[in-house]
Design a protein around this motif. Structure first.
Motif, PDB file in Angstrom:
ATOM      1  N   THR A 244       0.796  -1.167  -0.115  1.00 39.45           N
ATOM      2  CA  THR A 244      -0.080  -0.137  -0.153  1.00 39.45           C
ATOM      3  C   THR A 244       0.900   1.457   0.023  1.00 39.45           C
ATOM      4  O   THR A 244       2.156   1.114   0.328  1.00 39.45           O
ATOM      5  N   ARG A 245       0.350   2.383  -0.123  1.00 42.48           N
ATOM      6  CA  ARG A 245       1.147   3.504  -0.499  1.00 42.48           C
ATOM      7  C   ARG A 245       1.826   3.994   0.737  1.00 42.48           C
ATOM      8  O   ARG A 245       3.067   4.444   1.112  1.00 42.48           O
ATOM      9  N   GLU A 246       1.012   3.721   1.888  1.00 41.55           N
ATOM     10  CA  GLU A 246       1.514   4.226   3.014  1.00 41.55           C
ATOM     11  C   GLU A 246       2.613   3.220   3.521  1.00 41.55           C
ATOM     12  O   GLU A 246       3.622   3.895   4.364  1.00 41.55           O
ATOM     13  N   ALA A 247       2.386   2.095   3.515  1.00 43.06           N
ATOM     14  CA  ALA A 247       3.331   1.183   3.762  1.00 43.06           C
ATOM     15  C   ALA A 247       4.770   1.160   3.058  1.00 43.06           C
ATOM     16  O   ALA A 247       5.870   1.232   3.633  1.00 43.06           O
ATOM     17  N   ALA A 248       4.482   1.649   1.777  1.00 43.71           N
ATOM     18  CA  ALA A 248       5.660   2.016   0.963  1.00 43.71           C
ATOM     19  C   ALA A 248       6.383   3.145   1.528  1.00 43.71           C
ATOM     20  O   ALA A 248       7.676   3.120   1.621  1.00 43.71           O
ATOM     21  N   LEU A 249       5.785   4.285   1.786  1.00 43.72           N
ATOM     22  CA  LEU A 249       6.259   5.204   2.274  1.00 43.72           C
ATOM     23  C   LEU A 249       7.159   5.141   3.580  1.00 43.72           C
ATOM     24  O   LEU A 249       8.310   5.366   3.794  1.00 43.72           O
ATOM     25  N   ARG A 250       6.576   4.458   4.602  1.00 43.57           N
ATOM     26  CA  ARG A 250       7.030   4.156   5.753  1.00 43.57           C
ATOM     27  C   ARG A 250       8.203   3.342   5.792  1.00 43.57           C
ATOM     28  O   ARG A 250       9.350   3.614   6.477  1.00 43.57           O
ATOM     29  N   THR A 251       8.204   2.163   4.872  1.00 46.14           N
ATOM     30  CA  THR A 251       9.198   1.230   4.808  1.00 46.14           C
ATOM     31  C   THR A 251      10.502   1.930   4.067  1.00 46.14           C
ATOM     32  O   THR A 251      11.660   1.757   4.471  1.00 46.14           O
ATOM     33  N   PHE A 252      10.150   2.560   2.935  1.00 48.87           N
ATOM     34  CA  PHE A 252      11.414   2.783   2.122  1.00 48.87           C
ATOM     35  C   PHE A 252      11.835   4.241   2.535  1.00 48.87           C
ATOM     36  O   PHE A 252      13.155   4.232   2.244  1.00 48.87           O
ATOM     37  N   SER A 253      11.185   5.106   3.132  1.00 42.34           N
ATOM     38  CA  SER A 253      11.830   6.165   4.075  1.00 42.34           C
ATOM     39  C   SER A 253      13.075   5.912   4.927  1.00 42.34           C
ATOM     40  O   SER A 253      13.850   6.513   5.237  1.00 42.34           O
ATOM     41  N   THR A 254      12.828   4.598   5.563  1.00 46.41           N
ATOM     42  CA  THR A 254      14.041   4.360   6.507  1.00 46.41           C
ATOM     43  C   THR A 254      14.756   3.170   6.288  1.00 46.41           C
ATOM     44  O   THR A 254      15.527   2.613   6.929  1.00 46.41           O
ATOM     45  N   LEU A 255      14.738   2.721   5.014  1.00 47.64           N
ATOM     46  CA  LEU A 255      15.705   1.872   4.342  1.00 47.64           C
ATOM     47  C   LEU A 255      17.125   2.253   4.163  1.00 47.64           C
ATOM     48  O   LEU A 255      17.535   3.194   3.710  1.00 47.64           O
ATOM     49  N   HIS A 256      18.179   1.381   4.896  1.00 45.55           N
ATOM     50  CA  HIS A 256      19.456   1.744   4.628  1.00 45.55           C
ATOM     51  C   HIS A 256      20.094   0.791   3.474  1.00 45.55           C
ATOM     52  O   HIS A 256      20.929   1.642   2.869  1.00 45.55           O
ATOM     53  N   ILE A 257      19.917  -0.165   3.548  1.00 42.99           N
ATOM     54  CA  ILE A 257      20.597  -1.202   2.430  1.00 42.99           C
ATOM     55  C   ILE A 257      19.942  -0.933   1.095  1.00 42.99           C
ATOM     56  O   ILE A 257      18.669  -0.773   0.900  1.00 42.99           O
ATOM     57  N   GLU A 258      21.021  -0.694   0.198  1.00 38.51           N
ATOM     58  CA  GLU A 258      20.539  -0.303  -1.052  1.00 38.51           C
ATOM     59  C   GLU A 258      20.992  -1.161  -2.366  1.00 38.51           C
ATOM     60  O   GLU A 258      20.501  -1.204  -3.440  1.00 38.51           O
ATOM     61  N   ARG A 259      21.719  -2.297  -1.787  1.00 38.66           N
ATOM     62  CA  ARG A 259      22.089  -3.345  -2.768  1.00 38.66           C
ATOM     63  C   ARG A 259      21.388  -4.793  -2.181  1.00 38.66           C
ATOM     64  O   ARG A 259      20.327  -4.864  -1.892  1.00 38.66           O
ATOM     65  N   TRP A 260      22.261  -5.694  -2.549  1.00 41.70           N
ATOM     66  CA  TRP A 260      21.697  -7.146  -2.322  1.00 41.70           C
ATOM     67  C   TRP A 260      21.055  -7.317  -0.722  1.00 41.70           C
ATOM     68  O   TRP A 260      21.756  -6.847   0.142  1.00 41.70           O
ATOM     69  N   ALA A 261      19.826  -8.035  -0.895  1.00 36.78           N
ATOM     70  CA  ALA A 261      19.442  -8.429   0.596  1.00 36.78           C
ATOM     71  C   ALA A 261      18.589  -7.046   0.926  1.00 36.78           C
ATOM     72  O   ALA A 261      18.321  -7.048   2.263  1.00 36.78           O
ATOM     73  N   PHE A 262      18.513  -6.001   0.468  1.00 38.43           N
ATOM     74  CA  PHE A 262      17.653  -5.178   0.956  1.00 38.43           C
ATOM     75  C   PHE A 262      16.175  -5.427   1.077  1.00 38.43           C
ATOM     76  O   PHE A 262      15.500  -4.898   2.209  1.00 38.43           O
ATOM     77  N   ASP A 263      15.800  -6.481   0.569  1.00 36.63           N
ATOM     78  CA  ASP A 263      14.402  -6.886   1.027  1.00 36.63           C
ATOM     79  C   ASP A 263      14.321  -7.519   2.386  1.00 36.63           C
ATOM     80  O   ASP A 263      13.284  -7.082   2.911  1.00 36.63           O
ATOM     81  N   VAL A 264      15.193  -7.873   2.848  1.00 35.35           N
ATOM     82  CA  VAL A 264      15.485  -8.489   4.152  1.00 35.35           C
ATOM     83  C   VAL A 264      15.283  -7.171   5.160  1.00 35.35           C
ATOM     84  O   VAL A 264      14.189  -7.409   6.175  1.00 35.35           O
ATOM     85  N   GLU A 265      15.760  -6.252   5.012  1.00 31.54           N
ATOM     86  CA  GLU A 265      15.608  -5.095   5.991  1.00 31.54           C
ATOM     87  C   GLU A 265      14.340  -4.259   5.689  1.00 31.54           C
ATOM     88  O   GLU A 265      13.648  -3.983   6.562  1.00 31.54           O
TER      89      GLU A 265
END
Length: 293
Positions: A244-265
């Protein structure tokens, strides 16, 4: 002469050293960690090129949504595989829109600093379908898959946002399955929910085709993910995820890992925020092409 330690003593010593180094790594990680990542966007990345060749400012995920669905396609040197995925996706999306005129969509191809003709290939679809439906966001330099997905997500207009790999390994029509998974999570707390495509049901067949070493690595990775990060999701790495848009905003705004295994974070953040997550079996096919080494 100094006596050598016995086997039990040697094992105990090694265990103590392992614990010491693990604690040391945790202390260093804690001391150097930043609470919020740097979401820097180069000046050239604040625009996309429309079908007429003019620059237009990218939208912001903080703005109200104007589309039902955004499809974010991270692409790095994908001039060969991208057309197959785009043809399949746009054929599905166009037919769906004809059946249901209220359904609106956009496909955002994020050219992640490619050195081949990926951008040129993607722009042909922009010219064919129009820049309201197909947009090409080119990054100044390669950020990695997680960084490319994040830039696309933060520039999207959809109420729901789908991550889809450029190689087309997952059948695009399986979006119906992840949409059903998202629907089954309702009511969504604070309008947040995530539905993940999963290849876990195909694991036995894939193991039969892998070498012993690759199978060992796979099980080792799965154990570490389960032990340290994400316990409820069996396949964290499938690149077919609907948010959902809100979930995408909250998770990707705080994501640190940009390469492999970013899905885990990404999923770890979602669990920390108590965002409900569904895991849905999807079709998946091994596609020949570039691989992470």
């Amino acid at each position: 002469a100094m006596a050598l330690p016995s086997l039990p003593e040697a094992v105990a010593l090694l265990a103590a050293l392992a614990v010491f180094f693990l604690l040391l790594i945790c202390m260093i990680a804690y001391a150097t960690a930043v609470k919020m990542p740097n979401l820097h966007r180069h000046e050239e990345e604040k625009f996309f090129v429309n079908a007429e060749g003019r620059k237009e400012p990218v939208p912001r995920i903080h703005d109200p949504p104007t589309k039902e669905l955004s499809v974010v396609v991270p692409s790095y040197n994908e001039e060969d595989r991208l057309p197959l995925m785009m043809d399949e996706a746009l054929d599905y999306l166009e037919k769906r829109q004809k059946r249901d005129p209220s359904f609106t969509y956009e496909v955002i191809v994020v050219n992640d600093g490619s050195k081949d003709q990926t951008e040129k290939v993607a722009l042909k679809y922009c010219e064919k379908y129009g820049s309201d439906r197909v947009r090409v966001l080119s990054l100044v330099k390669n950020r990695g898959k997680g960084g490319a997905v994040r830039m696309g997500v933060l520039s999207s207009r959809g109420k729901k946002i789908l991550m889809a790999d450029a190689d087309g390994a997952t059948k695009f029509a399986d979006i119906g399955k992840v949409e059903e998974g998202l629907k089954n999570l309702q009511p969504w707390p604070n309008q947040m929910a995530i539905s993940c495509g999963s290849r876990a049901h195909l694991e036995k067949d894939s193991i039969a085709k892998r070498s012993y070493f690759r199978t060992l690595l796979m099980h080792g990775f799965h154990f570490l993910v389960w032990f340290l990060c994400v316990k409820e999701i069996r396949d964290t790495q499938c690149g077919f995820k609907l948010l959902t848009r809100e979930a995408a905003l909250r998770t990707f705004s705080t994501l640190h890992i940009e390469r492999w295994a970013f899905d885990v974070e990404l999923l770890y953040i979602a669990q920390r925020l108590r965002i409900p997550i569904a895991e849905v079996a999807v079709n998946w096919t091994e596609i020949e092409g570039r691989k992470i080494v």
